[in-house]
Design an enzyme around this catalytic site. Structure first.
Site, PDB file in Angstrom:
ATOM      1  N   CYS A 142      48.976  26.087   8.790  1.00 23.06           N
ATOM      2  CA  CYS A 142      48.250  27.313   8.865  1.00 23.06           C
ATOM      3  C   CYS A 142      46.810  27.158   9.427  1.00 23.06           C
ATOM      4  O   CYS A 142      46.603  26.030  10.020  1.00 23.06           O
ATOM      5  CB  CYS A 142      47.918  27.984   7.334  1.00 23.06           C
ATOM      6  SG  CYS A 142      49.166  27.996   6.222  1.00 23.06           S
ATOM      7  N   ARG A 176      49.370  27.686  16.053  1.00 23.63           N
ATOM      8  CA  ARG A 176      49.842  26.609  14.993  1.00 23.63           C
ATOM      9  C   ARG A 176      50.813  27.463  14.242  1.00 23.63           C
ATOM     10  O   ARG A 176      51.467  26.428  13.655  1.00 23.63           O
ATOM     11  CB  ARG A 176      48.610  26.663  13.960  1.00 23.63           C
ATOM     12  CG  ARG A 176      47.422  25.757  14.802  1.00 23.63           C
ATOM     13  CD  ARG A 176      46.192  25.739  13.658  1.00 23.63           C
ATOM     14  NE  ARG A 176      46.861  24.713  12.588  1.00 23.63           N
ATOM     15  CZ  ARG A 176      46.528  23.602  12.578  1.00 23.63           C
ATOM     16  NH1 ARG A 176      46.188  22.854  13.760  1.00 23.63           N
ATOM     17  NH2 ARG A 176      46.755  22.870  11.186  1.00 23.63           N
ATOM     18  N   TRP A 192      51.235  30.479   7.026  1.00 20.55           N
ATOM     19  CA  TRP A 192      52.601  30.219   7.336  1.00 20.55           C
ATOM     20  C   TRP A 192      53.382  29.967   5.955  1.00 20.55           C
ATOM     21  O   TRP A 192      52.774  28.994   5.351  1.00 20.55           O
ATOM     22  CB  TRP A 192      52.681  29.060   8.467  1.00 20.55           C
ATOM     23  CG  TRP A 192      54.118  28.754   8.788  1.00 20.55           C
ATOM     24  CD1 TRP A 192      54.588  29.210  10.017  1.00 20.55           C
ATOM     25  CD2 TRP A 192      55.109  27.966   8.469  1.00 20.55           C
ATOM     26  NE1 TRP A 192      56.120  28.793  10.169  1.00 20.55           N
ATOM     27  CE2 TRP A 192      56.200  27.885   9.032  1.00 20.55           C
ATOM     28  CE3 TRP A 192      55.086  27.112   7.287  1.00 20.55           C
ATOM     29  CZ2 TRP A 192      57.385  27.491   9.018  1.00 20.55           C
ATOM     30  CZ3 TRP A 192      56.209  26.284   6.953  1.00 20.55           C
ATOM     31  CH2 TRP A 192      57.431  26.361   7.861  1.00 20.55           C
ATOM     32  N   ASN A 230      45.095  25.853   3.282  1.00 21.34           N
ATOM     33  CA  ASN A 230      46.069  25.110   3.798  1.00 21.34           C
ATOM     34  C   ASN A 230      46.705  24.233   2.811  1.00 21.34           C
ATOM     35  O   ASN A 230      45.917  23.406   2.344  1.00 21.34           O
ATOM     36  CB  ASN A 230      45.935  24.532   5.221  1.00 21.34           C
ATOM     37  CG  ASN A 230      45.386  25.523   6.341  1.00 21.34           C
ATOM     38  OD1 ASN A 230      45.671  26.858   6.095  1.00 21.34           O
ATOM     39  ND2 ASN A 230      44.776  25.254   7.154  1.00 21.34           N
ATOM     40  N   GLY A 231      48.154  23.926   2.952  1.00 21.67           N
ATOM     41  CA  GLY A 231      48.424  22.655   2.261  1.00 21.67           C
ATOM     42  C   GLY A 231      49.491  23.359   1.110  1.00 21.67           C
ATOM     43  O   GLY A 231      50.009  24.531   0.893  1.00 21.67           O
ATOM     44  N   GLU A 247      65.497  15.648  24.130  1.00 25.89           N
ATOM     45  CA  GLU A 247      64.246  16.427  24.319  1.00 25.89           C
ATOM     46  C   GLU A 247      64.669  17.843  24.998  1.00 25.89           C
ATOM     47  O   GLU A 247      64.223  18.772  24.519  1.00 25.89           O
ATOM     48  CB  GLU A 247      63.122  15.654  24.957  1.00 25.89           C
ATOM     49  CG  GLU A 247      61.874  16.411  25.381  1.00 25.89           C
ATOM     50  CD  GLU A 247      61.143  16.870  24.325  1.00 25.89           C
ATOM     51  OE1 GLU A 247      60.239  17.610  24.273  1.00 25.89           O
ATOM     52  OE2 GLU A 247      61.601  16.440  22.930  1.00 25.89           O
ATOM     53  N   LYS A 307      63.865  21.524  23.200  1.00 31.23           N
ATOM     54  CA  LYS A 307      62.766  22.497  24.016  1.00 31.23           C
ATOM     55  C   LYS A 307      63.772  23.831  24.193  1.00 31.23           C
ATOM     56  O   LYS A 307      63.073  24.955  23.732  1.00 31.23           O
ATOM     57  CB  LYS A 307      62.433  21.972  25.477  1.00 31.23           C
ATOM     58  CG  LYS A 307      61.632  21.142  25.592  1.00 31.23           C
ATOM     59  CD  LYS A 307      60.323  21.470  25.088  1.00 31.23           C
ATOM     60  CE  LYS A 307      59.349  20.535  24.319  1.00 31.23           C
ATOM     61  NZ  LYS A 307      59.833  20.264  23.088  1.00 31.23           N
ATOM     62  N   GLU A 348      64.056  25.186  20.506  1.00 35.34           N
ATOM     63  CA  GLU A 348      62.761  25.877  20.126  1.00 35.34           C
ATOM     64  C   GLU A 348      62.318  27.345  20.632  1.00 35.34           C
ATOM     65  O   GLU A 348      61.667  27.982  19.720  1.00 35.34           O
ATOM     66  CB  GLU A 348      61.510  24.686  20.489  1.00 35.34           C
ATOM     67  CG  GLU A 348      61.549  23.370  19.679  1.00 35.34           C
ATOM     68  CD  GLU A 348      60.469  22.715  20.059  1.00 35.34           C
ATOM     69  OE1 GLU A 348      59.762  21.943  19.205  1.00 35.34           O
ATOM     70  OE2 GLU A 348      60.316  22.495  21.314  1.00 35.34           O
ATOM     71  N   HIS A 400      83.877  11.190  21.706  1.00 36.81           N
ATOM     72  CA  HIS A 400      84.275  10.672  20.397  1.00 36.81           C
ATOM     73  C   HIS A 400      83.961  11.871  19.217  1.00 36.81           C
ATOM     74  O   HIS A 400      83.577  11.775  18.084  1.00 36.81           O
ATOM     75  CB  HIS A 400      83.147   9.745  19.753  1.00 36.81           C
ATOM     76  CG  HIS A 400      83.215   8.357  20.368  1.00 36.81           C
ATOM     77  ND1 HIS A 400      84.323   7.535  20.367  1.00 36.81           N
ATOM     78  CD2 HIS A 400      82.504   7.672  21.695  1.00 36.81           C
ATOM     79  CE1 HIS A 400      84.415   6.424  20.941  1.00 36.81           C
ATOM     80  NE2 HIS A 400      83.151   6.749  21.977  1.00 36.81           N
ATOM     81  N   LYS A 405      52.728  24.512  15.367  1.00 36.33           N
ATOM     82  CA  LYS A 405      52.450  23.311  16.295  1.00 36.33           C
ATOM     83  C   LYS A 405      52.269  22.077  15.547  1.00 36.33           C
ATOM     84  O   LYS A 405      52.485  21.031  16.005  1.00 36.33           O
ATOM     85  CB  LYS A 405      51.022  23.759  16.783  1.00 36.33           C
ATOM     86  CG  LYS A 405      50.363  22.707  17.963  1.00 36.33           C
ATOM     87  CD  LYS A 405      51.591  22.618  19.145  1.00 36.33           C
ATOM     88  CE  LYS A 405      51.175  21.534  20.035  1.00 36.33           C
ATOM     89  NZ  LYS A 405      52.182  21.489  21.313  1.00 36.33           N
TER      90      LYS A 405
END
Length: 623
Positions: free
Chosen positions: A2, A27, A75, A101-102, A496, A500, A503, A519, A618
């Site tokens: 947050c 964030r 968040w 936050n936390g 990656e 992307k 996301e 496989h 973020k």
């Protein structure tokens, strides 16, 4: 994950808080709110949803004014996203406001204890429990000094300290009280918090981006630090030692660096900054005369570096993909065994580490909770811990035994782009550095150094293909599933590329080694499932082309990332994006660029919020 912003000064706090909240949007958040002390009363404005659609409109219709306030973007961890669960939260007496936050791990036990004492709660959050706990400790201290002459100006600070000694968990918090109209109290454990030092005004923030427009002078708080901040003064104590190591730092970036400028999104801006990002990572580190590289912050002499027998790289998310490339680079160039660990797994399993093992952690923010925990675990076990980080003054930067800064500048887009490319560049430099102490020849090292020197110009060429990649993105934007395949150095880049796309466009995408398709995953290939094949002309080219043929035989659409001049690829791929010819170990740097642009343009075509993808933050500062 947050965001926190606090202001105390002579100006109206609300506009400064709102500006800070907007700068913290990247964030990740689901709600936002502010608490402002107006004429002796705490005024709370908070609402679920985006800032411009929620709290900004609320402040317009119900304005508040006063020179002291705190703000927050939330968040959700405890309690669903809602107006009631949004921060700030008040104590029982509604005299103290808290943003946090936390995660307070023992909040349920504390809540039950407070309920038995007559407290009533309005939300389902752990933060409201913390607010009530601070309020109760504040009231207790007020009673204890009842009858004494004069007022205790540190009551709020002491109440916060009392409450935090009962708390199990992580926190970055800001607290204000109607009874102390000139004071903000901040505290941190495991969640970043900084003091911004102005003239006749001071700030608290979880992120320098929130305050860089107002000051360049900051103090990064350490775990268990508690700060008392007024407009003209600040003081820091530490819960563990009662004294704190306070150092004033200067921010390396300007406010315009954290602005979008002419670009439609921060992500597009940051993709286009990558030629400069690579230059920044290379600057001052290339030694052509010695056919090696130079680092000023490793804090290890040549003898110590030569004594390394094994490297463990710990990282999360995009940084983990960079770590996999780093494994290939260091093992090839330095002939050192490398193991790549998810940071969160490293902390919770008893992995054997022999004496001459070094841990290397990768983190853009320098605050990633899992990565920080891995660093601390390695140090606890007596091993040297190095770091590659972007944010100067971050917790990992301060706690690592040595490190290398990216100098990439602020990265605002949630989906990392330039920090990833910067990390790849530095890992290549580090592999050369370690290799030259072992068996890497000067001739081979110079060849790689020259290739790195050419990379910014080659990235610029790739950015020039933006319009073509945009057309390809529109062609494939309706697909529901994608595969990304590569081999060797390009296998992590396939991972990656898939990440992307997932996301920011919410398309299901999987990255695999091309050889792994046979496989099992090949069962999913059909005419509606495109495959992005990384097939540059490297040592794995013939093998990768054979894997590509298996997809072609099953009528799967193929988008190839290939080398200029490859005449064979156009015969078997539906579409081709060409890379400049380069050394094999430079291709990860180059291949990343079109994959970023491809994901970006697909997300835009699908109408997604590119810079603030759903459910993501973020910097992940909670476990």
């Amino acid at each position: 994950m947050c965001g926190i912003i606090g202001y105390v000064g002579i100006k109206s706090a609300s506009p400064i808080l709102l500006e800070g909240l907007r700068r913290l949007e990247y964030r990740g958040y689901d709600s936002a709110g502010v608490a402002v002390l107006q004429n002796g009363d705490l005024q709370i404005r908070k609402r679920k949803g985006k800032i411009d659609e929620g709290i900004a409109l609320l402040l317009k219709t119900q304005p508040v004014s006063g020179p002291l306030g705190i703000g927050h973007t939330r968040w959700a961890t405890h309690g669903v996203p809602s107006d009631e669960n949004s921060h700030p939260h008040l104590d029982q007496a509604e005299k103290i406001a808290v943003v946090h936050n936390g995660v307070i791990e023992n909040y349920e036990a504390l809540r039950q204890k407070l309920v038995r004492s007559g407290h009533k709660f309005k939300s389902g959050t752990d933060t409201e429990v913390l607010a009530h706990l601070i309020g109760e400790r504040y009231a207790r201290r007020s009673l204890e000094r009842n009858g004494l002459n004069g007022e205790r100006t540190d009551d709020l600070t002491q109440a916060v300290c009392d409450a935090l000694r009962e708390v199990i968990g992580t926190y970055g918090l800001a607290v204000i009280s109607a009874d102390q109209p000139d004071t903000i109290v901040g505290a941190r454990r495991g969640s970043p918090l900084i003091i911004g030092i102005g003239e006749g005004e001071n700030f608290l923030a979880s992120d320098a981006n929130a305050i860089v427009a107002h000051t360049k002078k900051v103090v990064y708080l350490s775990d268990y630090d508690v700060a008392t901040v007024t407009k003209d003064h600040f003081e820091v104590i530490n819960l563990g030692t009662d004294t704190a190591n306070v150092q004033i730092s200067k921010l390396e970036f300007a406010s315009q660096d954290a602005e979008r400028g002419k670009h439609a999104h921060f992500m597009l801006k940051e993709i286009n900054e990558q030629p400069q990002t690579v230059l920044n990572a290379l600057r001052g580190r290339l030694d052509f005369e010695g056919a090696t590289t130079k680092f000023g912050g490793l804090n290890m002499n040549t003898s110590e570096l030569r004594s390394i027998e094994r490297i463990v790289i710990a990282a999360s998310g995009t940084s983990w993909h960079a770590a996999l490339v780093g494994e290939y680079l260091i093992e090839e160039l330095a002939q050192l065994p490398v193991e790549v660990e998810f940071a969160h797994e490293f902390c919770y399993r008893n992995a054997p580490l022999q004496r001459d093992t070094v841990l290397l952690v990768l983190s853009q923010s320098g605050e990633t909770a899992d990565t920080l925990a891995a660093l601390r675990e390695a140090k606890r076990r007596g091993h040297r811990a190095l770091a590659i980080i972007n944010v100067v003054g971050s917790t990992i930067a301060r706690e690592a035994d040595g490190g290398i800064y990216m100098h990439a500048g602020p990265e605002i887009g949630v989906a990392s782009t330039k920090a990833f490319v910067s990390t790849l560049t530095i890992l290549t430099l580090l592999a050369i550095h370690l290799g030259r102490m072992r068996m890497l020849s000067a001739k081979r090292a110079l060849e790689i150094l020259r290739a790195l020197e050419n990379a910014p110009g080659q990235i610029e060429q790739l950015l020039g293909q933006n319009d073509r990649i945009k057309r390809l993105a529109k062609k494939y934007a309706k697909a529901n599933d994608f595969f990304f395949l590569g081999r060797g150095y390009n296998f992590p880049i396939a991972l990656e590329g898939a990440l992307k796309l997932k996301e920011i466009s919410y398309i299901h995408a999987e990255g695999y080694s091309a050889a792994e398709m046979k496989h099992g995953p090949i069962a999913l290939i059909d005419e509606k499932t495109p495959t992005v094949f990384l097939v540059p002309q490297d040592s794995m080219y013939d093998k990768t082309m054979a894997n590509l043929a298996m997809i072609r035989a099953r009528k799967g659409p193929i988008i190839a990332i290939a080398t200029e001049g490859d005449k064979q690829i156009a015969k078997v791929a539906d579409d081709v994006i060409y890379l400049p010819a380069a050394l094999e170990l430079i291709y990860p740097l180059l291949a990343t660029i079109p994959l970023q642009l491809f994901a970006y343009h697909i997300a835009v075509t699908r109408g997604c919020d590119v810079d603030k993808p759903r459910n993501l933050a973020k910097s992940v500062t909670v476990e």
